[in-house]
Motif scaffolding. Structure first.
Motif, PDB file in Angstrom:
ATOM      1  N   TYR A  84       0.900  -1.300   0.238  1.00 43.00           N
ATOM      2  CA  TYR A  84       0.526  -0.280  -0.163  1.00 43.00           C
ATOM      3  C   TYR A  84       1.151   1.274   0.195  1.00 43.00           C
ATOM      4  O   TYR A  84       1.668   1.564   0.754  1.00 43.00           O
ATOM      5  CB  TYR A  84      -0.848  -0.471   0.676  1.00 43.00           C
ATOM      6  CG  TYR A  84      -1.772  -1.605   1.274  1.00 43.00           C
ATOM      7  CD1 TYR A  84      -3.339  -0.810   0.516  1.00 43.00           C
ATOM      8  CD2 TYR A  84      -1.270  -2.480   1.916  1.00 43.00           C
ATOM      9  CE1 TYR A  84      -4.137  -1.792   0.546  1.00 43.00           C
ATOM     10  CE2 TYR A  84      -2.403  -3.332   1.281  1.00 43.00           C
ATOM     11  CZ  TYR A  84      -3.474  -3.537   0.886  1.00 43.00           C
ATOM     12  OH  TYR A  84      -4.155  -4.259   1.282  1.00 43.00           O
ATOM     13  N   LYS A  85       1.072   2.365  -1.330  1.00 44.21           N
ATOM     14  CA  LYS A  85       1.433   3.200  -1.769  1.00 44.21           C
ATOM     15  C   LYS A  85       0.989   4.179  -1.253  1.00 44.21           C
ATOM     16  O   LYS A  85       0.894   4.520  -1.905  1.00 44.21           O
ATOM     17  CB  LYS A  85       2.598   2.955  -2.726  1.00 44.21           C
ATOM     18  CG  LYS A  85       3.616   1.670  -2.217  1.00 44.21           C
ATOM     19  CD  LYS A  85       4.768   1.842  -2.938  1.00 44.21           C
ATOM     20  CE  LYS A  85       5.242   0.030  -3.195  1.00 44.21           C
ATOM     21  NZ  LYS A  85       5.592  -0.025  -4.476  1.00 44.21           N
ATOM     22  N   GLU A  86       1.353   6.111  -0.905  1.00 43.00           N
ATOM     23  CA  GLU A  86       1.132   6.699  -0.842  1.00 43.00           C
ATOM     24  C   GLU A  86       1.092   7.146  -2.410  1.00 43.00           C
ATOM     25  O   GLU A  86       2.845   7.412  -2.543  1.00 43.00           O
ATOM     26  CB  GLU A  86       1.313   7.463   0.106  1.00 43.00           C
ATOM     27  CG  GLU A  86       0.245   8.498   0.317  1.00 43.00           C
ATOM     28  CD  GLU A  86       1.249   9.266   1.782  1.00 43.00           C
ATOM     29  OE1 GLU A  86       1.719  10.598   1.276  1.00 43.00           O
ATOM     30  OE2 GLU A  86       0.852   9.166   2.991  1.00 43.00           O
ATOM     31  N   ARG A  87       0.257   8.276  -2.839  1.00 39.04           N
ATOM     32  CA  ARG A  87       0.291   8.430  -4.400  1.00 39.04           C
ATOM     33  C   ARG A  87      -0.900   9.696  -4.654  1.00 39.04           C
ATOM     34  O   ARG A  87      -1.176   9.975  -4.270  1.00 39.04           O
ATOM     35  CB  ARG A  87       0.158   7.790  -5.870  1.00 39.04           C
ATOM     36  CG  ARG A  87       0.557   6.660  -5.063  1.00 39.04           C
ATOM     37  CD  ARG A  87       1.745   6.478  -5.876  1.00 39.04           C
ATOM     38  NE  ARG A  87       2.687   5.662  -6.057  1.00 39.04           N
ATOM     39  CZ  ARG A  87       4.131   4.946  -5.217  1.00 39.04           C
ATOM     40  NH1 ARG A  87       4.066   5.699  -4.550  1.00 39.04           N
ATOM     41  NH2 ARG A  87       5.092   3.990  -5.457  1.00 39.04           N
ATOM     42  N   PHE A  88       0.441  10.576  -5.255  1.00 40.57           N
ATOM     43  CA  PHE A  88      -0.502  11.981  -5.726  1.00 40.57           C
ATOM     44  C   PHE A  88      -1.830  11.463  -7.387  1.00 40.57           C
ATOM     45  O   PHE A  88      -0.696  11.306  -8.015  1.00 40.57           O
ATOM     46  CB  PHE A  88       0.776  12.990  -6.027  1.00 40.57           C
ATOM     47  CG  PHE A  88      -0.937  14.639  -5.955  1.00 40.57           C
ATOM     48  CD1 PHE A  88      -1.074  14.985  -4.913  1.00 40.57           C
ATOM     49  CD2 PHE A  88      -0.341  15.063  -7.210  1.00 40.57           C
ATOM     50  CE1 PHE A  88      -1.702  16.167  -4.700  1.00 40.57           C
ATOM     51  CE2 PHE A  88      -1.072  16.312  -7.460  1.00 40.57           C
ATOM     52  CZ  PHE A  88      -1.838  16.648  -6.187  1.00 40.57           C
ATOM     53  N   PHE A  89      -2.594  11.678  -6.610  1.00 43.82           N
ATOM     54  CA  PHE A  89      -3.585  11.602  -7.695  1.00 43.82           C
ATOM     55  C   PHE A  89      -4.632  12.886  -8.387  1.00 43.82           C
ATOM     56  O   PHE A  89      -4.057  13.522  -7.660  1.00 43.82           O
ATOM     57  CB  PHE A  89      -5.115  10.732  -7.302  1.00 43.82           C
ATOM     58  CG  PHE A  89      -4.580   9.382  -7.255  1.00 43.82           C
ATOM     59  CD1 PHE A  89      -4.958   8.353  -8.362  1.00 43.82           C
ATOM     60  CD2 PHE A  89      -3.988   8.290  -5.763  1.00 43.82           C
ATOM     61  CE1 PHE A  89      -4.167   7.022  -7.921  1.00 43.82           C
ATOM     62  CE2 PHE A  89      -3.479   6.873  -5.944  1.00 43.82           C
ATOM     63  CZ  PHE A  89      -4.235   6.325  -6.609  1.00 43.82           C
ATOM     64  N   VAL A  90      -3.999  13.234 -10.239  1.00 46.89           N
ATOM     65  CA  VAL A  90      -4.688  13.696 -10.376  1.00 46.89           C
ATOM     66  C   VAL A  90      -5.783  12.809 -11.095  1.00 46.89           C
ATOM     67  O   VAL A  90      -5.380  12.304 -12.315  1.00 46.89           O
ATOM     68  CB  VAL A  90      -3.889  14.357 -11.683  1.00 46.89           C
ATOM     69  CG1 VAL A  90      -4.675  16.223 -12.141  1.00 46.89           C
ATOM     70  CG2 VAL A  90      -2.937  15.104 -10.145  1.00 46.89           C
TER      71      VAL A  90
END
Length: 620
Positions: free
Chosen positions: A26-32
């Motif tokens: 589970y990885k933190e990602r910046f979504f757009v």
């Protein structure tokens, strides 16, 4: 022209598993999200973000929240899914409001795509779908997908009226108990967990009440999911009749004349309630004796107070007690099937499958052919409907009530799985009423086994057991018990695929146990000791029957205990004896049969475990 940004924010993404044994990350990602793509990047302090993935919106087939009871192993606890091409992307939001924003926006941007018809509401984990136990990741979904799900959203409850913040201001604090779990569908909703207590803060809306949990969170819940812990305000329940005498109750229920018609009324003693129920069950002389039985609702008299009709079945609230006995006779003469209320049209209380127009079939569209088989309650005919072959199950006049027949239809409309025989529709507006099923070319499993004896390969026999266990694992996960599992009640397709059928005795259960009403019949040679002795059915009694079904498969259609009477079978079981191993049964399969036939239900495997064990044998 550059695409317009719609949403952006930091969410957690579950990594795609390359192999079945790969660990989940589970990885933190910046979504757009913009008008063309959904992209996600890794943000590194002091460095330029690295794009890790991008999905063209035109390729997205489904966007929906994920409903699951498993612990979420990351800090964000609100998952949703994006199905694109042949991949599932699981994304976790920090709160329900954030999740709803993303799902709503994605649905809006993809609503004109070529979308999936059905989707999986739960996770793909450990090589199978948790919702329907299918083992193919790209298997068809098990729930209808509504791309406009938010457009047809229920209206939010009215703003709470300050003058009506409590249902009883004199109490100062009204405690309610959750009758069943509730998963929020909106940011203003609150999660309910069965049997937990909440404080009622607003009851001004006719359907949605505001409650507060023990952490101070407040939100709206359907009021049918909760009941006052110590109150007696039952007016909102269709089964409650205030100030009805015993004689008047008997008159109303006899007029209704339906097995299991019931009401709850005030007893002569203040604060005490009585359940009155109509039954046609045979009396002590064995003859049908239409009558009304009365059961006083009692309590344990010491805290914590519990209510009961039969002492072994205790409940925190009276509505919870009634809900349980609507599914489970559990010591009563019959289940509480049809609530009757003075001054109301009670026909709306009983299930009428014709109300769901999507299921109703026009008789003119059906072309009936030869008889495929018959049973105690009706016959099955081959037919044609809309240019496809179908099997039409027709109710034989006088064999059973239309209500009971419609109840079977109700059960089947709630179930959808590739290993269950599919219902296409029903005819309830003309007599005789009938159910229209998919056509299975080879007919019932027991007949097919006998007809092909000596010609089926070991792989085919194992596959038949695996198919059946898959269908039963789905029933188990859906809180249904079959109660009549046997080779005669499974059907075989032209490709030797087996599907579970005949849900005439199936029951939805709240606690994985069903105690049948008096006089119920059951097939002794497929029944577990607790069914024979106490009429107690559960998914574990279905497991016992599945063990007998496996024996039928590997004995190629022989009748179990074929030379013994029912009484002799009971005597053998009490002595600890079991069916002998059929000649061509692999040792590993016979061990599973013996596991299914453990004396104590808790010592038997679940269908989920059996499915796993059989699947591992098929891989060898």
């Amino acid at each position: 022209m550059y695409p317009r940004v719609i949403l952006k924010g930091t969410l957690i993404k579950k990594s795609q598993q390359k192999r079945r044994t790969s660990p989940s990350n589970y990885k933190e990602r910046f979504f757009v999200l913009d008008t063309q793509d959904l992209t996600y990047s890794e943000r590194r302090p002091g460095k330029k973000p690295v794009q890790k993935g991008s999905i063209e919106l035109a390729r997205i087939k489904c966007v929906e929240i994920v409903c699951s009871d498993i612990p979420i192993p990351c800090s964000n606890k609100y998952p949703f899914q994006v199905f694109h091409d042949s991949y599932y992307l699981y994304i976790f939001a920090p709160d329900n409001d954030c999740r709803q924003r993303w799902v709503r926006a994605l649905k809006e941007e993809t609503k004109c795509n070529r979308l999936a018809v059905k989707y999986h509401p739960n996770f793909w984990m450990d090589g199978r779908w948790r919702c329907c136990h299918q083992t193919e990741k790209l298997a068809a979904g098990c729930h209808e997908y509504d791309p406009m799900g938010f457009a047809s959203k229920k209206p939010l409850p009215k703003t709470p009226d300050p003058e009506r913040r409590l249902s009883n201001p004199d109490l100062g604090r009204v405690v309610v108990v959750a009758i069943q779990n509730y998963i929020p569908h909106d940011a203003s909703d609150l999660t309910l967990k069965k049997d937990q207590e909440y404080v009622l803060t607003d009851s001004s809306h006719p359907e949605w009440w505001a409650v507060q949990d023990d952490r101070g969170n407040t939100g709206f819940v359907p009021n049918i999911y909760i009941a006052e812990k110590s109150g007696s305000n039952f007016n909102r329940f269709v089964w409650y009749n205030k100030n009805i005498t015993r004689a008047r109750a008997e008159e109303l229920l006899m007029q209704e004349g339906k097995e299991g018609a019931f009401m709850v009324r005030d007893s002569r003693q203040l604060g005490v309630y009585t359940v009155s129920v109509y039954t046609k069950a045979p009396g002590s002389n064995g003859e049908k004796n239409p009558r009304v039985k009365h059961y006083q609702i009692k309590d344990t008299e010491i805290e914590p107070f519990r209510f009961y009709l039969a002492e072994k079945y205790l409940f925190s609230t009276i509505p919870e007690l009634i809900q349980y006995h609507q599914h489970n006779a559990a010591g009563l003469i019959t289940r509480l099937r049809h609530p009757v209320t003075l001054g109301k049209d009670n026909s709306q209380n009983s299930f009428d499958v014709s109300q769901a127009g999507e299921w109703e079939v026009e008789p003119a569209e059906l072309v009936l052919g030869e008889e495929l088989g018959s049973g105690e309650f009706g016959m099955v005919l081959q037919g044609t409907w809309r240019d496809r072959k179908v099997a039409v199950k027709m109710l034989r006049e006088g064999a059973m009530s239309e209500e009971d027949f419609k109840e079977e239809a109700m059960v089947v409309t709630k179930l959808s799985h590739p290993k269950l025989v599919q219902l296409y529709g029903v005819c309830t507006q003309h007599s005789p009423i009938c159910l229209v099923f998919e056509f299975m070319e080879h007919g019932c499993l027991s007949d097919y086994l006998r007809a092909t004896r000596g010609h089926l390969s070991p792989d085919t026999l194992l596959g038949m057991c695996l198919d059946t266990s898959e269908g039963m694992a789905y029933l188990e996960s859906s809180n249904f018990i079959h109660r009549d599992l046997a080779a005669r009640n499974c059907l075989v397709s032209k490709d030797n695929e087996v599907k579970v059928s005949d849900f005439g005795m199936a029951r939805f259960v709240l606690d994985d146990q069903y105690t049948s009403s008096q006089g119920s019949k059951f097939p002794v040679k497929w029944s577990s000791p607790e069914v024979i002795k106490y009429s107690k059915f559960s998914s574990k009694s279905d497991v016992w029957s599945f063990g007998v079904l496996m024996w039928e498969v590997y004995s190629e259609g022989r009748l179990p205990y074929e030379s013994r009477s029912n009484a002799e079978v009971v005597e053998s079981l009490n002595a600890g004896l079991r069916l002998l191993k059929p000649r061509q049964t692999p040792s590993a399969v016979h061990q599973l049969m013996e596991w299914c036939w453990k004396e104590k239900p808790e010592d038997r495997p679940s269908f989920a475990v059996l499915l796993h064990e059989l699947a591992s044998l098929s891989d060898l």
